[in-house]
Write an enzyme that holds these catalytic residues in place. Structure first.
Site, PDB file in Angstrom:
ATOM      1  N   ARG A 138       0.939  -1.140   0.186  1.00 13.94           N
ATOM      2  CA  ARG A 138       0.123  -0.007  -0.012  1.00 13.94           C
ATOM      3  C   ARG A 138       0.970   1.177  -0.149  1.00 13.94           C
ATOM      4  NH1 ARG A 138      -2.624   2.894   4.839  1.00 13.94           N
ATOM      5  NH2 ARG A 138      -3.780   4.553   3.688  1.00 13.94           N
TER       6      ARG A 138
ATOM      7  N   HIS B 103      -2.964  10.931   0.734  1.00 17.65           N
ATOM      8  CA  HIS B 103      -2.334  10.720   2.115  1.00 17.65           C
ATOM      9  C   HIS B 103      -1.940  12.020   2.804  1.00 17.65           C
ATOM     10  CE1 HIS B 103      -0.876   7.151   4.780  1.00 17.65           C
ATOM     11  NE2 HIS B 103      -0.586   8.358   5.481  1.00 17.65           N
TER      12      HIS B 103
ATOM     13  N   GLU C 279      -7.354   8.245   6.389  1.00 17.53           N
ATOM     14  CA  GLU C 279      -7.522   8.756   7.444  1.00 17.53           C
ATOM     15  C   GLU C 279      -8.108  10.277   7.557  1.00 17.53           C
ATOM     16  OE1 GLU C 279      -4.478   8.355  10.296  1.00 17.53           O
ATOM     17  OE2 GLU C 279      -4.676   6.135  10.229  1.00 17.53           O
TER      18      GLU C 279
ATOM     19  N   ASN D 210      -7.630   1.346   9.656  1.00 17.92           N
ATOM     20  CA  ASN D 210      -6.365   1.664  10.177  1.00 17.92           C
ATOM     21  C   ASN D 210      -6.670   1.504  11.727  1.00 17.92           C
ATOM     22  OD1 ASN D 210      -5.321   2.017   7.839  1.00 17.92           O
ATOM     23  ND2 ASN D 210      -4.687   4.236   8.132  1.00 17.92           N
TER      24      ASN D 210
ATOM     25  N   TYR E 191      -4.370   1.115  15.793  1.00 17.63           N
ATOM     26  CA  TYR E 191      -3.041   0.881  16.338  1.00 17.63           C
ATOM     27  C   TYR E 191      -3.315   0.489  17.995  1.00 17.63           C
ATOM     28  CZ  TYR E 191      -0.754   3.068  12.532  1.00 17.63           C
ATOM     29  OH  TYR E 191      -0.195   3.099  11.217  1.00 17.63           O
TER      30      TYR E 191
ATOM     31  N   GLU F 160      -3.621  -0.335   8.109  1.00 15.62           N
ATOM     32  CA  GLU F 160      -2.620  -0.266   8.973  1.00 15.62           C
ATOM     33  C   GLU F 160      -2.582  -0.441  10.020  1.00 15.62           C
ATOM     34  OE1 GLU F 160      -1.498   4.141   9.210  1.00 15.62           O
ATOM     35  OE2 GLU F 160      -2.007   4.296   7.054  1.00 15.62           O
TER      36      GLU F 160
HETATM   37  C1  PNW Z   1      -1.352   6.935  10.349  1.00 15.64           C
HETATM   38  N1  PNW Z   1      -4.083   8.607  16.328  1.00 15.64           N
HETATM   39  O1  PNW Z   1      -1.588   7.943  11.433  1.00 15.64           O
HETATM   40  C2  PNW Z   1      -0.993   7.469   9.202  1.00 15.64           C
HETATM   41  O2  PNW Z   1      -2.164   7.073   8.319  1.00 15.64           O
HETATM   42  C3  PNW Z   1       0.562   7.298   8.917  1.00 15.64           C
HETATM   43  O3  PNW Z   1       0.762   8.079   7.941  1.00 15.64           O
HETATM   44  C4  PNW Z   1       1.243   7.591  10.011  1.00 15.64           C
HETATM   45  O4  PNW Z   1       2.620   7.367   9.934  1.00 15.64           O
HETATM   46  C5  PNW Z   1       0.729   6.283  11.056  1.00 15.64           C
HETATM   47  O5  PNW Z   1      -0.623   6.187  11.334  1.00 15.64           O
HETATM   48  C6  PNW Z   1       1.635   6.227  12.201  1.00 15.64           C
HETATM   49  O6  PNW Z   1       1.398   7.243  13.094  1.00 15.64           O
HETATM   50  C7  PNW Z   1      -2.266   7.995  12.706  1.00 15.64           C
HETATM   51  O7  PNW Z   1      -3.706   9.269  17.214  1.00 15.64           O
HETATM   52  C8  PNW Z   1      -1.872   9.169  13.674  1.00 15.64           C
HETATM   53  O8  PNW Z   1      -5.006   7.690  16.557  1.00 15.64           O
HETATM   54  C9  PNW Z   1      -2.652   9.233  14.837  1.00 15.64           C
HETATM   55  C10 PNW Z   1      -3.577   8.399  15.160  1.00 15.64           C
HETATM   56  C11 PNW Z   1      -3.904   7.265  14.370  1.00 15.64           C
HETATM   57  C12 PNW Z   1      -3.195   7.032  13.006  1.00 15.64           C
END
Ligand code: PNW
Length: 501
Positions: free
Chosen positions: A102, A147, A192, A330, A332, A399
């Protein structure tokens, strides 16, 4: 049969966290042969060559060159130099054995003014070469059209707060479908959108760093959703029959867990304000009721003549609803949520509109990024919630990943992260029957991590940013991910009779 596997890893960590990961059981079934395993990057974060071969300026070029807002004062001018090293990147992907990669297109590299009046041939050649290199190596391109890197001239003309951006984005989307559509079967319009709109136009935490809390992010989102729908319809009407691809959007969210039973409404409210803000118009039609009600009520109390949340017309609702062929997700980490029923009426903000408090627990293992802690159970809960709330869409996790600060050592925590998250994905597929067809690690490479520059590193491969060559070195998690891709199995030995699932 399931095995307890994680104990080893959790006690390799410098500190053993109270939320003991030896409680986690790793699913020892296998992923199906056609499950997609991949990895991801984005244009600004890896390409570099910021003004080479006719590329125009974008809002991240402007922000990094003219402000002191980036933590380490760095830029994406060179980044991982993937503009020159894409063949090396594809060789890494090949070695990993991924099924897909991706990446995103830089709008300003293709259309230097942002408008479709001028196409930059050299930029087009770069992406044609990258796509060809991927296909020659049997790697499926998953292409994100946008992006976060809005062309500066588009921003200067009003950016995402101007209704005209819908036309400008549509023109850009048509150009890329025409140029690359023959070879691209999976498109993603936006990465996002909440980060673009809330952080770009509300809280000023990302480029273009505009502070218009409680107003700017709603306006940006309104236009962005229309732009997404327009691109989807253009693809559907003008390209689908000859190109046979699929197109959707990437929406991000952590999992929001209620702190007590009484906080379930608050947690659901937050899910709607973060994810439903984008997913509800696209999957179910219109903004979530809870957002419409709360923002209208608070706007009135604040003395506004109308709601700060713009309203879609009936035609717009119908036009946006159904503009997905699958879902890019996405995620995390997770947060605990408690209700904050009525934050004071004062200056408006999206945060106050949500009416919740959120926090992470100290005993969740932390990453280098202050918002990432290891909460694999949240992934399973999120997948089940998405299935239930949005009518069981086909989902690809676009992601998921873990950051280090450069001292990754034996990389045990990142390996633990992938293993426990993938185990929960497998639980969601097998036990909750969630339709997940792929998983994508963020990121292939350590890269330009936006406002924190090069200080937080999500890569499977470490990049030496002090060397001209931007040397890539595999972190130990590469071997683990490789093995998972080859064997479809998260532990040493899996049950064998599930292979065909
Ligand atoms: C994503 N949060 O960003 C982006 O799609 C990427 O470009 C980035 O490098 C990656 O995650 C890591 O940061 C996020 O605060 C930034 O929940 C912040 C959040 C989630 C995704």
């Amino acid at each position: 049969m399931r095995v307890l596997f994680v104990l080893v890893f959790s006690c390799l960590l410098a500190t053993c966290f109270a939320d003991d990961l030896d409680d986690y059981e790793i699913n020892n079934n296998t992923f199906s042969e056609d499950f997609l395993f991949g990895t991801a990057t984005s244009a600004y974060q890896v390409e570099g060559a910021w003004d080479e071969d006719g590329k125009g300026e974008n809002i991240w070029d402007r922000l990094t060159h003219t402000t002191e807002l980036i933590k380490d004062k760095s830029t994406g001018d060179i980044a991982c130099d993937s503009y020159h090293k894409y063949k090396e990147d594809v060789a890494l992907l090949k070695d990993l054995g991924v099924s897909h990669y991706r990446f995103s297109l830089s709008w300003s590299r293709i259309l230097p003014t942002g408008f479709a009046n001028k196409v930059n041939t050299a930029g087009v050649t770069y992406y044609k070469n990258l796509i060809k290199e991927l296909k020659d190596n049997d790697i499926e391109p998953f292409v994100t059209i946008f992006h976060w890197d809005t062309p500066q001239p588009i921003h200067d003309a009003g950016g995402w707060t101007s209704e005209f951006v819908v036309d400008w984005f549509a023109d850009y989307a048509r150009v890329v479908f025409e140029l690359f559509g023959e070879d691209v079967k999976y498109w993603l319009t936006f990465n996002e959108p909440k980060q673009t709109c809330h952080e770009g136009y509300g809280s000023a935490k990302k480029a273009p760093a505009i502070s218009s809390p409680g107003v700017g992010e709603y306006l940006c989102t309104h236009n962005l959703l229309k732009a997404h729908a327009r691109a989807w319809h253009i693809y559907d009407e003008e390209f689908r029959s000859t190109q046979n691809g699929k197109i959707s959007i990437v929406i991000d969210t952590p999992w929001y867990e209620p702190a007590t039973e009484d906080d379930e409404d608050a947690a659901e409210r937050k899910r709607q304000f973060v994810f439903g803000w984008y997913a509800n118009p696209i999957f179910n039609g219109d903004y979530p009721e809870i957002m419409k009600t709360r923002i209208a009520e608070r706007s009135e109390l604040e003395g506004f003549g109308e709601s700060r949340l713009p309203a879609f017309t009936k035609d717009e609702i119908d036009y946006i609803k159904g503009t997905y062929d699958y879902l890019g997700l996405n995620s995390y980490s997770s947060y605990m949520v408690k209700t904050d029923p009525e934050p004071d009426i004062g200056s408006p903000s999206w945060d106050d509109d949500t009416g919740i408090y959120e926090y992470q627990l100290d005993d969740w293992i932390p990453a280098a990024s202050d918002w990432v802690r290891v909460t694999p159970w949240g992934m399973r809960k999120l997948l089940a919630w998405v299935k239930k709330t949005y009518n069981n869409p086909a989902i690809i996790i676009t992601e998921n990943g873990f950051s280090d600060d450069g001292t990754y050592g034996d990389d045990a925590t990142r390996i633990l992260y992938y293993q426990t998250y993938l185990s929960n994905v497998l639980d969601a597929i097998i036990e909750d029957e969630v339709n997940v067809f792929g998983y994508t690690v963020w990121s292939l490479l350590d890269n330009m991590e936006w406002m924190v520059g090069y200080t937080e590193k999500f890569g499977l491969y470490q990049v030496d940013f002090s060397s001209k060559n931007r040397t890539r070195t595999a972190k130990p998690s590469v071997d683990y991910y490789k093995k998972v891709i080859q064997t479809r199995c998260l532990v040493d030995t899996c049950e064998t009779d599930t292979k065909k699932r």
